[in-house]
Write a protein that holds these residues in place. Structure first.
Motif, PDB file in Angstrom:
ATOM      1  N   GLY A 127       0.788  -1.231   0.000  1.00  0.00           N
ATOM      2  CA  GLY A 127       0.000   0.000   0.000  1.00  0.00           C
ATOM      3  C   GLY A 127       0.817   1.276   0.000  1.00  0.00           C
ATOM      4  O   GLY A 127       0.276   2.380   0.076  1.00  0.00           O
ATOM      5  N   THR A 128       2.143   1.170  -0.134  1.00  0.00           N
ATOM      6  CA  THR A 128       3.026   2.334  -0.056  1.00  0.00           C
ATOM      7  C   THR A 128       3.043   3.116  -1.359  1.00  0.00           C
ATOM      8  O   THR A 128       3.035   2.544  -2.447  1.00  0.00           O
ATOM      9  N   GLU A 129       3.099   4.436  -1.219  1.00  0.00           N
ATOM     10  CA  GLU A 129       3.315   5.321  -2.362  1.00  0.00           C
ATOM     11  C   GLU A 129       4.747   5.842  -2.271  1.00  0.00           C
ATOM     12  O   GLU A 129       5.147   6.407  -1.256  1.00  0.00           O
ATOM     13  N   MET A 130       5.497   5.649  -3.350  1.00  0.00           N
ATOM     14  CA  MET A 130       6.869   6.136  -3.409  1.00  0.00           C
ATOM     15  C   MET A 130       6.856   7.478  -4.133  1.00  0.00           C
ATOM     16  O   MET A 130       6.368   7.583  -5.250  1.00  0.00           O
ATOM     17  N   ASP A 131       7.385   8.506  -3.483  1.00  0.00           N
ATOM     18  CA  ASP A 131       7.407   9.856  -4.036  1.00  0.00           C
ATOM     19  C   ASP A 131       8.854  10.335  -4.100  1.00  0.00           C
ATOM     20  O   ASP A 131       9.759   9.698  -3.549  1.00  0.00           O
ATOM     21  N   TYR A 132       9.076  11.447  -4.767  1.00  0.00           N
ATOM     22  CA  TYR A 132      10.398  12.059  -4.816  1.00  0.00           C
ATOM     23  C   TYR A 132      10.232  13.529  -4.489  1.00  0.00           C
ATOM     24  O   TYR A 132       9.417  14.222  -5.100  1.00  0.00           O
ATOM     25  N   LYS A 133      10.957  13.989  -3.496  1.00  0.00           N
ATOM     26  CA  LYS A 133      10.880  15.381  -3.058  1.00  0.00           C
ATOM     27  C   LYS A 133      12.261  16.017  -3.147  1.00  0.00           C
ATOM     28  O   LYS A 133      13.252  15.405  -2.765  1.00  0.00           O
TER      29      LYS A 133
END
Length: 123
Positions: free
Chosen positions: A83-89
């Motif tokens: 259920g994880t969302e991988m984002d880039y900040k």
């Protein structure tokens, strides 16, 4: 005969994360398939995420294809990442992959370490 339930997608990527993975793949010194994501023990909260180049698919890897990129998840990490969302900040001080994980119980103050629980699977 029972109907098989569809398997839940372990992870999904934001547009920013997919764009960064494509950028990294284009700059790699050798051919890579995508990124390998896992969990390692350590840090002040107990665990931390790992991200590295994936040159091949290992037995039992969970292969995720999302937004034109491939993420390979270590089989030992699947229940912790479900259920994880991988984002880039990116900001003026740092740029990093960020994991928005519903299985995260807590994180340390420095943001490098987390405490995770396995996802509960109904049924």
């Amino acid at each position: 005969m029972a109907t098989a339930r569809p398997r839940p997608q372990v992870m999904r990527l934001t547009d920013a994360a997919a764009g960064r993975v494509k950028e990294l793949m284009g700059r790699a010194d050798s051919e890579i398939l995508g990124l390998r994501v896992g969990i390692k023990n350590g840090g002040c909260a107990g665990q931390s995420y790992t991200v590295e180049y994936a040159h091949d698919v290992k037995p039992n890897d969970e292969v995720i294809e999302d937004k034109g990129v491939k993420i390979l998840v270590d089989p030992k990490a699947v229940l912790f990442l479900l259920g994880t969302e991988m984002d880039y900040k990116a900001d003026r001080m740092q740029a990093q992959f960020v994991f928005n994980n519903p299985n995260q119980i807590s994180a340390c103050g420095c943001g490098e370490s987390v405490e995770l629980k396995p996802a509960s699977i109904d049924g």
